[in-house]
Scaffold this motif. Structure first.
Motif, short mmCIF file in Angstrom:
data_model
loop_
_atom_site.label_atom_id
_atom_site.label_comp_id
_atom_site.label_asym_id
_atom_site.label_seq_id
_atom_site.Cartn_x
_atom_site.Cartn_y
_atom_site.Cartn_z
N GLU A 141 -24.95 86.64 51.33
CA GLU A 141 -25.56 85.56 52.09
C GLU A 141 -27.07 85.56 51.85
OE1 GLU A 141 -24.08 84.20 56.13
OE2 GLU A 141 -25.91 85.28 56.65
N TYR A 184 -32.63 77.62 45.24
CA TYR A 184 -31.26 78.07 45.01
C TYR A 184 -30.54 77.02 44.17
CZ TYR A 184 -26.61 79.92 45.68
OH TYR A 184 -25.36 80.47 45.46
N VAL A 219 -26.86 80.38 53.16
CA VAL A 219 -26.05 80.02 52.01
C VAL A 219 -25.18 81.23 51.68
CG1 VAL A 219 -26.09 79.37 49.58
CG2 VAL A 219 -27.86 78.49 51.13
N GLN A 220 -23.86 81.04 51.71
CA GLN A 220 -22.95 82.14 51.39
C GLN A 220 -22.34 81.90 50.02
OE1 GLN A 220 -19.38 82.74 53.82
NE2 GLN A 220 -19.97 84.89 53.92
N THR A 221 -22.44 82.92 49.16
CA THR A 221 -21.91 82.83 47.81
C THR A 221 -20.42 83.16 47.82
OG1 THR A 221 -22.43 85.13 47.29
CG2 THR A 221 -24.15 83.48 46.84
N GLU A 276 -23.08 78.19 42.82
CA GLU A 276 -21.88 78.00 43.62
C GLU A 276 -22.05 78.63 45.00
OE1 GLU A 276 -17.84 77.67 41.21
OE2 GLU A 276 -18.75 79.66 41.09
N ILE A 277 -21.46 77.98 45.98
CA ILE A 277 -21.44 78.53 47.34
C ILE A 277 -20.04 78.36 47.92
CG2 ILE A 277 -23.88 78.05 47.78
CD1 ILE A 277 -22.91 75.69 49.59
N SER A 278 -19.75 79.18 48.92
CA SER A 278 -18.50 79.01 49.66
C SER A 278 -18.76 78.38 51.02
CB SER A 278 -17.79 80.35 49.82
OG SER A 278 -18.62 81.27 50.49
N CYS A 336 -24.43 73.93 44.82
CA CYS A 336 -25.49 73.76 45.81
C CYS A 336 -26.85 73.84 45.12
CB CYS A 336 -25.39 74.85 46.88
SG CYS A 336 -26.68 74.77 48.14
N THR A 388 -15.02 76.38 46.08
CA THR A 388 -16.48 76.46 46.13
C THR A 388 -17.09 75.08 45.95
OG1 THR A 388 -16.69 76.85 43.75
CG2 THR A 388 -16.53 78.81 45.17
N LEU A 391 -22.34 76.72 53.64
CA LEU A 391 -23.75 76.52 53.95
C LEU A 391 -23.84 76.18 55.43
CD1 LEU A 391 -26.53 74.84 52.07
CD2 LEU A 391 -25.97 73.86 54.28
#
Length: 138
Positions: free
Chosen positions: A59, A16, A52-54, A19-21, A6, A3, A23
């Motif tokens: 998303e 926001y 933005v994907q967590t 953490e994201i996986s 962000c 991760t 963008l």
């Protein structure tokens, strides 16, 4: 799962932080996807949807009117001129703003008016595209 941290910040608020996986945003050269391990970069953003994907697969879709995207080894920062969550956009107001911008283009009399109308039109088109992406996701 790897991760990144962000932050998405506009002039008015932080939209926001976490953490994201992944963008995905629209840069001046086209869409850009950022995953953990991405090469550091700085790019300008165009008006449009940013996803933005967590880490848990959720998303979030955020409209940005432009700004800067910075990628560092463990951090992605978006400094947006204006930013709104897609579910807060009002489609009827955006359609009205688009019509107004198109009318301004028809009735323009100088370069300043033309530039203002084009900027307004780009923003309304970006917002409408964001709404469409958000509705397709829901």
């Amino acid at each position: 799962m790897a991760t990144l941290q962000c932050r998405v910040v506009s002039a008015r608020e932080e939209l926001y932080s976490g953490e994201i996986s992944m963008l995905i945003a629209t840069g001046t050269e086209g869409e850009i996807g950022v995953l953990p391990g991405h090469t550091p970069l700085i790019t300008l953003l165009k008006p449009g949807a940013m996803r933005v994907q967590t880490p848990n697969g959720e998303e979030e879709v955020i409209y940005v009117s432009g700004g800067v995207l910075e990628v560092q080894p463990k951090m992605v920062t978006v400094l947006a001129d204006t930013a709104m969550r897609a579910d807060n956009l009002d489609e009827s107001k955006i359609v009205e703003a688009r019509k107004k911008a198109e009318q301004m283009l028809v009735n323009q009399s100088d370069t300043v008016q033309t530039n203002a109308a084009l900027a307004s039109l780009a923003e309304s088109v970006g917002q409408l595209q964001t709404i469409r992406k958000y509705k397709n996701r829901a």
